[in-house]
Scaffold this active site. Structure first.
Site, PDB file in Angstrom:
ATOM      1  N   LYS A  22       1.075  -1.311  -0.111  1.00  0.00           N
ATOM      2  CA  LYS A  22       0.105   0.067   0.079  1.00  0.00           C
ATOM      3  C   LYS A  22       0.915   1.292  -0.114  1.00  0.00           C
ATOM      4  O   LYS A  22       2.059   1.305   0.424  1.00  0.00           O
ATOM      5  CB  LYS A  22      -0.887  -0.194   1.336  1.00  0.00           C
ATOM      6  CG  LYS A  22      -2.194   0.763   1.206  1.00  0.00           C
ATOM      7  CD  LYS A  22      -3.394   0.141   0.423  1.00  0.00           C
ATOM      8  CE  LYS A  22      -4.412   0.909   0.459  1.00  0.00           C
ATOM      9  NZ  LYS A  22      -5.796   0.277  -0.155  1.00  0.00           N
TER      10      LYS A  22
HETATM   11  P1  NAD Z   1     -13.003   7.639  -2.511  1.00  0.00           P
HETATM   12  O1  NAD Z   1     -12.236   8.661  -2.453  1.00  0.00           O
HETATM   13  O2  NAD Z   1     -13.662   7.419  -3.724  1.00  0.00           O
HETATM   14  O3  NAD Z   1     -14.352   8.072  -1.688  1.00  0.00           O
HETATM   15  C1  NAD Z   1     -14.167   8.055  -0.220  1.00  0.00           C
HETATM   16  C2  NAD Z   1     -15.386   8.436   0.442  1.00  0.00           C
HETATM   17  O4  NAD Z   1     -15.427   8.520   1.744  1.00  0.00           O
HETATM   18  C3  NAD Z   1     -15.992   9.928  -0.203  1.00  0.00           C
HETATM   19  O5  NAD Z   1     -17.461   9.830  -0.066  1.00  0.00           O
HETATM   20  C4  NAD Z   1     -15.647  10.892   1.157  1.00  0.00           C
HETATM   21  O6  NAD Z   1     -16.321  11.925   1.197  1.00  0.00           O
HETATM   22  C5  NAD Z   1     -16.053   9.794   2.270  1.00  0.00           C
HETATM   23  N1  NAD Z   1     -15.203  10.048   3.554  1.00  0.00           N
HETATM   24  C6  NAD Z   1     -14.009  10.583   3.964  1.00  0.00           C
HETATM   25  N2  NAD Z   1     -13.879  10.705   4.950  1.00  0.00           N
HETATM   26  C7  NAD Z   1     -15.140  10.525   5.499  1.00  0.00           C
HETATM   27  C8  NAD Z   1     -15.401  10.585   7.219  1.00  0.00           C
HETATM   28  N3  NAD Z   1     -14.642  11.261   7.898  1.00  0.00           N
HETATM   29  N4  NAD Z   1     -16.856  10.455   7.462  1.00  0.00           N
HETATM   30  C9  NAD Z   1     -17.552  10.127   6.540  1.00  0.00           C
HETATM   31  N5  NAD Z   1     -17.284   9.659   5.263  1.00  0.00           N
HETATM   32  C10 NAD Z   1     -16.124  10.240   4.850  1.00  0.00           C
HETATM   33  O7  NAD Z   1     -12.608   6.378  -2.056  1.00  0.00           O
HETATM   34  P2  NAD Z   1     -12.883   4.796  -2.134  1.00  0.00           P
HETATM   35  O8  NAD Z   1     -12.004   4.152  -3.343  1.00  0.00           O
HETATM   36  O9  NAD Z   1     -14.288   4.633  -2.400  1.00  0.00           O
HETATM   37  O10 NAD Z   1     -12.459   4.155  -0.826  1.00  0.00           O
HETATM   38  C11 NAD Z   1     -13.258   3.908   0.290  1.00  0.00           C
HETATM   39  C12 NAD Z   1     -12.697   2.947   1.154  1.00  0.00           C
HETATM   40  O11 NAD Z   1     -12.834   1.787   0.509  1.00  0.00           O
HETATM   41  C13 NAD Z   1     -11.531   3.188   1.819  1.00  0.00           C
HETATM   42  O12 NAD Z   1     -11.372   2.451   3.031  1.00  0.00           O
HETATM   43  C14 NAD Z   1     -10.443   2.272   0.689  1.00  0.00           C
HETATM   44  O13 NAD Z   1      -9.320   1.794   1.360  1.00  0.00           O
HETATM   45  C15 NAD Z   1     -11.491   1.035   0.527  1.00  0.00           C
HETATM   46  N6  NAD Z   1     -11.258   0.401  -0.512  1.00  0.00           N
HETATM   47  C16 NAD Z   1     -11.184   1.175  -1.944  1.00  0.00           C
HETATM   48  C17 NAD Z   1     -11.148   0.089  -2.981  1.00  0.00           C
HETATM   49  C18 NAD Z   1     -11.081   0.726  -4.393  1.00  0.00           C
HETATM   50  O14 NAD Z   1     -11.003  -0.202  -5.533  1.00  0.00           O
HETATM   51  N7  NAD Z   1     -11.326   2.149  -4.578  1.00  0.00           N
HETATM   52  C19 NAD Z   1     -10.702  -1.372  -3.032  1.00  0.00           C
HETATM   53  C20 NAD Z   1     -10.940  -1.771  -1.675  1.00  0.00           C
HETATM   54  C21 NAD Z   1     -11.116  -1.081  -0.635  1.00  0.00           C
END
Ligand code: NAD
Length: 434
Positions: free
Chosen positions: A124
Site C-alpha cells: 500500500k
Molecule cells: P473515494 O475517495 O472514492 O471515496 C471516499 C468517500 O469517503 C467519499 O465519499 C468521502 O467523502 C468519504 N469520507 C471521507 N472521510 C469521511 C468521514 N470522515 N466520514 C464519512 N465519510 C468520509 O474512496 P474509495 O475508493 O471509495 O475508498 C473507500 C474505502 O474503500 C477506503 O477504506 C478504501 O481503502 C476502501 N477500498 C477501496 C477500493 C477501491 O477499489 N477504490 C478497494 C478496496 C477497498
C-alpha cells in the site's frame, strides 16, 4: 551471544518504528493476527512474518506550487508480504495518512489477496496531503514526483499500485507514464485501475462496489434477509460506497441514509441514488441534497436499517457506536472500519459482519484481471470480467463461511485463517533465505 539476547522476548521484540501505535490501524491488524494464531497449527511458527512488513519506504515529495513556493509532503510505500507474489495495493492521498495506517492497509492487502487466492502479496502507499487543496497541475506534479521516488521498488513484477481514497484513473495514468518514462518503455502493467484506453480493464471502475454488492447479497440470502425492500445505510459515497449504493438500489433495496466527509442525508422511503450521485459529483458532497432530510453526523449510527455499509475510512465502528447499530448485516466496503472491541460487541449482538478482506476484494480481483490482460495484451469483454468476478467472490465467501461454521468463529477470523494459511504455507515452502 547471551541467552537474554536470544530469549523469546528479544527475538520477537517489535522493531522500534512499530512500537508506538498499539491502538491505531496497525495495532488492530496485530490483534487480528493474534486472534487467528491458535488456528494455524504448525504454520504458527511463521506468524511473526506477518507482524512486520517486509519493506517500508518513506519518501519526501517536494513540489513547486502554482504560486512558485515549494511544498514538501511525506509519502510512503509499504510492502507487507510478497511470499505469494508481487506486492499489490492502492495509493491513498489524505491529510491524515500515517505510516501506521499504510502498514495496516498493506497487511490487509496481503490477507485479502490470499483470501480470494489471487497471486499477489500485499502492499500500500500514501501521501499525507489534502488533495482538495491542490490544483490539477500541482496534483500531477505531486503524483509524478512520488512515483519517481517509489520507482525504486515498484514495477509490473515487483509491486503494482492502484487507486484508493482520493486517487483515481487519472492519477494512475500519470503514475504509469512517469514510471514508463523512467524505465524507457511503456509499462502498462505497473499500475491497475488505469483508463481503458491505456490498458485498463472493463469493469475495474465498478469492481469494488460490485464485489461489495455480490457478497452482501449472498450473505443476506444466507441469513434470510431479502435485498429487495431491505433498508441500507452507507457511509462513504465515493468509488466503493457510491457504486455499492447504486447496485443495492437497482436490486430493489431502499438506501435510506448516506454519509460522506461533509454531510449526512436521510430519506425513509429511500434516496434517489442516481440523483444523489449527480449531486455529489457536481458539489463534491452529499450535503444539501434537496431530495432528503439532513441528519446529524453521529445520528447516522442509529439509523433504522437492515444492512450497513461502511465505505469510507478505518475505525468508524467502535465501542462507542457498535451497540447502537440497528443493522442485521454489515458489509465492510472500507478497509478496517471496525475495531476488534466493536467486532466483539457486534458478534455478541448477533450482527453478521462480512469483513473487508472479503467484502471489498472485488477491486483487487479485477485489478488482477487487468494485470493479466496487460501482460497478454489480450482484453476480455465486460461480461466475461463480471462473471469471473462474481464466481471468485461467491467462491471465497462460501469457503470462509464453511470454515466459520466448522470452527465456530466469525467470518473475519475464518477469512484470516484461510488467508494466513495460504501465506504462511508459501513462506514455509520457500524457506528462509539464505
Ligand atoms: P473515494 O475517495 O472514492 O471515496 C471516499 C468517500 O469517503 C467519499 O465519499 C468521502 O467523502 C468519504 N469520507 C471521507 N472521510 C469521511 C468521514 N470522515 N466520514 C464519512 N465519510 C468520509 O474512496 P474509495 O475508493 O471509495 O475508498 C473507500 C474505502 O474503500 C477506503 O477504506 C478504501 O481503502 C476502501 N477500498 C477501496 C477500493 C477501491 O477499489 N477504490 C478497494 C478496496 C477497498
Amino acid at each position: 551471544m547471551s541467552d537474554t539476547l536470544h530469549g523469546a522476548a528479544t527475538r520477537h521484540a517489535l522493531p522500534s518504528y512499530l512500537d508506538h501505535d498499539r491502538l491505531g490501524p496497525w495495532g488492530i491488524f496485530l490483534q487480528q493476527v493474534d486472534r487467528v494464531t491458535p488456528y494455524l497449527g504448525s504454520l504458527a511458527r511463521w506468524v511473526e512474518t506477518l507482524k512486520r512488513p517486509k519493506r517500508i519506504l518513506i519518501v519526501d515529495v517536494p513540489i513547486q506550487l502554482d504560486d512558485g513556493t515549494i511544498a514538501h509532503f511525506e509519502g510512503y510505500r509499504v510492502q507487507h508480504n510478497t511470499s505469494r507474489g508481487p506486492g499489490k495495493g492502492g495509493v491513498r492521498y489524505h491529510q491524515d495518512v500515517t505510516l501506521s495506517e499504510v502498514m495496516a492497509l498493506a497487511a490487509w492487502m496481503s490477507i485479502k489477496n490470499a483470501a480470494v487466492n489471487v497471486p499477489f502479496g500485499g502492499a500500500k502507499g500514501g501521501i499525507r496531503v489534502d488533495p482538495r487543496r491542490l490544483s490539477l497541475p500541482e496534483l500531477e506534479r505531486l503524483t509524478r514526483r512520488y512515483t519517481s521516488e517509489i520507482g525504486l521498488i515498484i514495477g509490473p513484477t515487483k509491486d503494482i499500485p492502484a487507486p484508493d481514497v482520493n486517487t483515481n484513473e487519472r492519477v494512475m495514468a500519470w503514475m504509469m507514464d512517469t514510471y514508463s518514462m523512467n524505465v524507457g518503455e511503456t509499462a502498462t502493467g505497473v499500475v491497475t485501475g488505469k483508463p481503458i484506453s491505456l490498458g485498463g480493464s472493463l469493469g475495474r471502475h465498478e469492481a469494488t462496489g460490485r464485489g461489495v454488492f455480490t457478497v452482501g447479497a449472498e450473505a443476506a440470502r444466507r441469513i434470510g434477509l431479502h435485498v429487495a425492500g431491505a433498508r441500507v445505510a452507507v457511509q462513504g459515497f465515493g468509488n466503493v460506497g457510491g457504486i455499492a449504493a447504486r447496485l443495492f438500489a437497482e436490486a430493489g433495496a431502499r438506501v435510506v441514509a448516506v454519509q460522506d466527509h461533509a454531510g449526512c442525508v436521510y430519506r425513509e422511503a429511500g434516496l434517489d441514488i442516481p440523483a444523489l450521485l449527480r449531486h455529489a459529483k457536481a458539489t463534491g458532497s452529499v450535503a444539501d441534497f434537496a431530495g432528503a432530510e439532513p441528519l446529524a453526523r453521529d445520528a447516522f449510527w442509529d439509523t433504522p436499517c437492515d444492512i450497513l455499509i461502511p465505505a469510507a475510512l478505518e475505525q468508524q465502528i467502535t465501542e462507542a457506536n457498535a451497540g447502537r447499530i440497528q443493522a442485521r448485516l454489515i458489509i465492510e466496503g472500507a478497509n478496517g472500519p471496525t475495531t476488534p472491541a466493536a467486532d466483539d460487541i457486534l458478534t455478541e449482538r448477533g450482527v453478521l459482519v462480512v469483513p473487508d478482506v472479503i467484502a471489498n476484494a472485488g477491486g483487487v480481483t479485477v485489478s488482477y484481471f487487468e494485470w493479466v490482460q496487460d501482460f497478454s495484451s489480450f482484453f476480455w469483454s465486460e461480461q466475461e470480467i463480471n462473471e469471473r468476478l462474481v464466481a471468485i467472490m461467491k467462491g471465497a465467501l462460501d469457503a470462509v463461511w464453511q470454515v466459520a461454521d466448522d470452527k465456530g468463529v466469525t467470518l473475519r477470523t475464518a477469512t484470516f485463517i484461510v488467508a494466513c494459511e495460504r501465506i504462511l504455507r508459501a513462506r514455509d515452502l520457500r524457506g528462509l533465505y539464505p
